[in-house]
Design an enzyme around this catalytic site. Structure first.
Site, mmCIF file in Angstrom:
data_model
loop_
_atom_site.group_PDB
_atom_site.id
_atom_site.type_symbol
_atom_site.label_atom_id
_atom_site.label_comp_id
_atom_site.label_asym_id
_atom_site.label_seq_id
_atom_site.Cartn_x
_atom_site.Cartn_y
_atom_site.Cartn_z
ATOM 1 N N GLU A 148 -9.136 0.159 -4.709
ATOM 2 C CA GLU A 148 -8.227 1.066 -3.848
ATOM 3 C C GLU A 148 -7.181 1.593 -4.703
ATOM 4 O O GLU A 148 -6.278 0.870 -5.369
ATOM 5 C CB GLU A 148 -7.701 -0.069 -2.839
ATOM 6 C CG GLU A 148 -8.788 -0.560 -1.849
ATOM 7 C CD GLU A 148 -8.099 -1.447 -0.912
ATOM 8 O OE1 GLU A 148 -6.947 -1.699 -0.820
ATOM 9 O OE2 GLU A 148 -8.984 -2.460 -0.534
ATOM 10 N N ASP A 164 0.908 -1.160 -0.030
ATOM 11 C CA ASP A 164 0.091 -0.030 -0.270
ATOM 12 C C ASP A 164 0.777 1.239 -0.002
ATOM 13 O O ASP A 164 1.577 1.302 0.899
ATOM 14 C CB ASP A 164 -0.820 0.080 1.229
ATOM 15 C CG ASP A 164 -1.865 -1.161 1.293
ATOM 16 O OD1 ASP A 164 -2.312 -1.647 0.132
ATOM 17 O OD2 ASP A 164 -2.376 -1.268 2.103
ATOM 18 N N HIS A 175 -3.381 0.388 -3.363
ATOM 19 C CA HIS A 175 -3.080 -1.169 -3.138
ATOM 20 C C HIS A 175 -2.613 -1.818 -4.542
ATOM 21 O O HIS A 175 -3.277 -1.678 -5.450
ATOM 22 C CB HIS A 175 -4.114 -2.012 -2.749
ATOM 23 C CG HIS A 175 -3.885 -3.352 -2.612
ATOM 24 N ND1 HIS A 175 -3.740 -4.115 -1.364
ATOM 25 C CD2 HIS A 175 -3.646 -4.230 -3.590
ATOM 26 C CE1 HIS A 175 -3.414 -5.370 -1.454
ATOM 27 N NE2 HIS A 175 -3.455 -5.463 -2.735
HETATM 28 C C1 LIG Z 1 -7.560 -2.064 3.242
HETATM 29 C C2 LIG Z 1 -6.270 -2.202 2.634
HETATM 30 N N1 LIG Z 1 -5.133 -1.590 3.576
HETATM 31 C C3 LIG Z 1 -5.942 -3.574 2.157
HETATM 32 O O1 LIG Z 1 -4.771 -3.809 1.840
HETATM 33 N N2 LIG Z 1 -7.006 -4.081 1.068
HETATM 34 C C4 LIG Z 1 -6.540 -5.281 0.628
HETATM 35 C C5 LIG Z 1 -7.789 -5.670 -0.248
HETATM 36 C C6 LIG Z 1 -6.213 -6.378 1.667
HETATM 37 O O2 LIG Z 1 -6.784 -6.537 2.829
HETATM 38 O O3 LIG Z 1 -5.378 -7.231 1.297
HETATM 39 ZN ZN LIG Z 2 -3.216 -3.379 0.296
#
Ligand SMILES: C[C@@H](N)C(=O)N[C@H](C)C(=O)O
Ligand SMILES: [Zn+2]
Length: 235
Positions: free
Chosen positions: A203, A141, A206
Site C-alpha cells: 500500500e 495512512d 500505509h
Molecule cells: C487498508 C488500509 N487502510 C490499511 O490500513 N491496511 C493495513 C494493512 C491494515 O489493515 O492494518
Molecule cells: Zn494503514
C-alpha cells in the site's frame, strides 16, 4: 499469519497521544466515522508519542522540498472493533461491486472476495502476538496536499482493492501519467522513511514506526542489526 507476525513484541508502554492536527491536513469528517465506524471514547487521530514526533519530522522534511505542502492524515489509531467494521464493510462493498448479494455467493466467490479484502486489510485479531498494525497506535495512512490545498493525485485512492495500491504499480506502467504518480509516491515515501517510518509493501499510503511490520521490514533490509517491535495492541 503474515511474515511480520513472527517478530516478537516488547511493549514499551509509551502513551497514545493526540496528533497536533494543525500541523497537517486532515480528512474531515473522518472517512471511517462517515461510514458508521464507532470509536467510542477514542479518536482515530491518535498515535504513540514517538510516532507523532516522527510524523512531525516527516512534515518538516516535506516543507524543505515544498514549503506549502502538507501531509494529509487519512487514518491513524484504529481499535480492533473498527478494524472488524472496515473488513466487513469492504467485503460487503466488494460483493456489491461484483453485482452479487451475500446470500447468493458460492464458496469460491466468497473465498476470492475474502482474499481480495485481506490483501489490503489486516485480520482483526485479538491475539496479542498478531495485532492489526493500526490497533497498536504505530501505523498511519497518509497522502499529500499541495500548496493550493488540493489532494495530490497519487494514481489511486487510499483503500482501493486493486493492483494500483501497490507502491511501485506505476514504476513500469504505460499509463500517460505514470511517471508523475510514481514520483509523487516516491516523494511521500522519501519524507516518511527519512523520518524513520517503513512503508507497507502492498500500500502506497500505509506507514508505520515501531510495530511488527516496521521491525520485519527493517530486518529485511538490514539483517545484521535485527530489531523487534516496541508497540503491541492497545486495550
Ligand atoms: C487498508 C488500509 N487502510 C490499511 O490500513 N491496511 C493495513 C494493512 C491494515 O489493515 O492494518
Ligand atoms: Zn494503514
Amino acid at each position: 499469519m503474515r511474515p511480520y507476525h513472527q517478530i516478537p513484541i516488547f511493549e514499551c508502554g509509551e502513551p497514545l497521544v493526540a496528533i497536533p492536527l494543525e500541523l497537517f491536513a486532515v480528512e474531515s469528517p473522518h472517512p471511517y466515522e462517515k461510514l458508521g465506524a464507532n470509536y467510542g471514547d477514542r479518536s482515530p487521530y491518535y498515535l504513540r508519542q514517538s510516532v507523532v514526533e516522527n510524523l512531525i519530522t516527516a512534515q518538516n522534511y516535506l516543507e524543505l522540498l515544498h514549503p506549502q505542502w502538507r501531509i494529509q492524515i487519512f487514518d491513524a489509531y484504529r481499535p480492533i472493533a473498527v478494524q472488524q467494521f472496515m473488513v466487513d464493510y469492504s467485503f460487503a462493498q466488494a460483493v456489491q461491486e461484483r453485482g452479487l448479494t451475500g446470500v447468493e455467493l458460492s464458496p469460491n466467490q466468497s473465498q476470492e472476495i475474502w482474499q481480495a479484502v485481506y490483501e489490503i486489510w489486516a485480520v482483526p485479531s485479538f491475539d496479542e502476538k498478531t495485532p492489526p498494525p493500526h490497533s497498536t497506535g504505530a501505523a498511519v495512512d497518509v497522502t499529500l496536499v499541495d500548496d493550493s490545498g488540493e489532494i495530490v493525485n497519487m494514481g489511486s485512492p487510499i483503500d482501493e482493492m486493486s493492483g494500483r495500491s501497490h507502491p511501485d504499480y506505476y514504476a513500469n506502467s504505460e499509463h500517460p501519467e505514470a511517471g508523475k504518480y510514481h514520483t509523487r509516491r516516491q516523494l511521500l515515501r522519501d519524507v516518511m522513511l527519512k523520518a524513520g517510518f517503513q512503508r507497507n509493501p502492498r500500500e502506497w499510503w500505509h506507514f508505520s514506526y515501531g510495530d511488527q511490520m516496521w521491525a520485519w521490514l527493517n530486518n529485511q533490509s538490514n539483517p545484521v542489526n535485527s530489531v523487534t517491535a516496541r508497540y503491541g495492541r492497545l486495550v
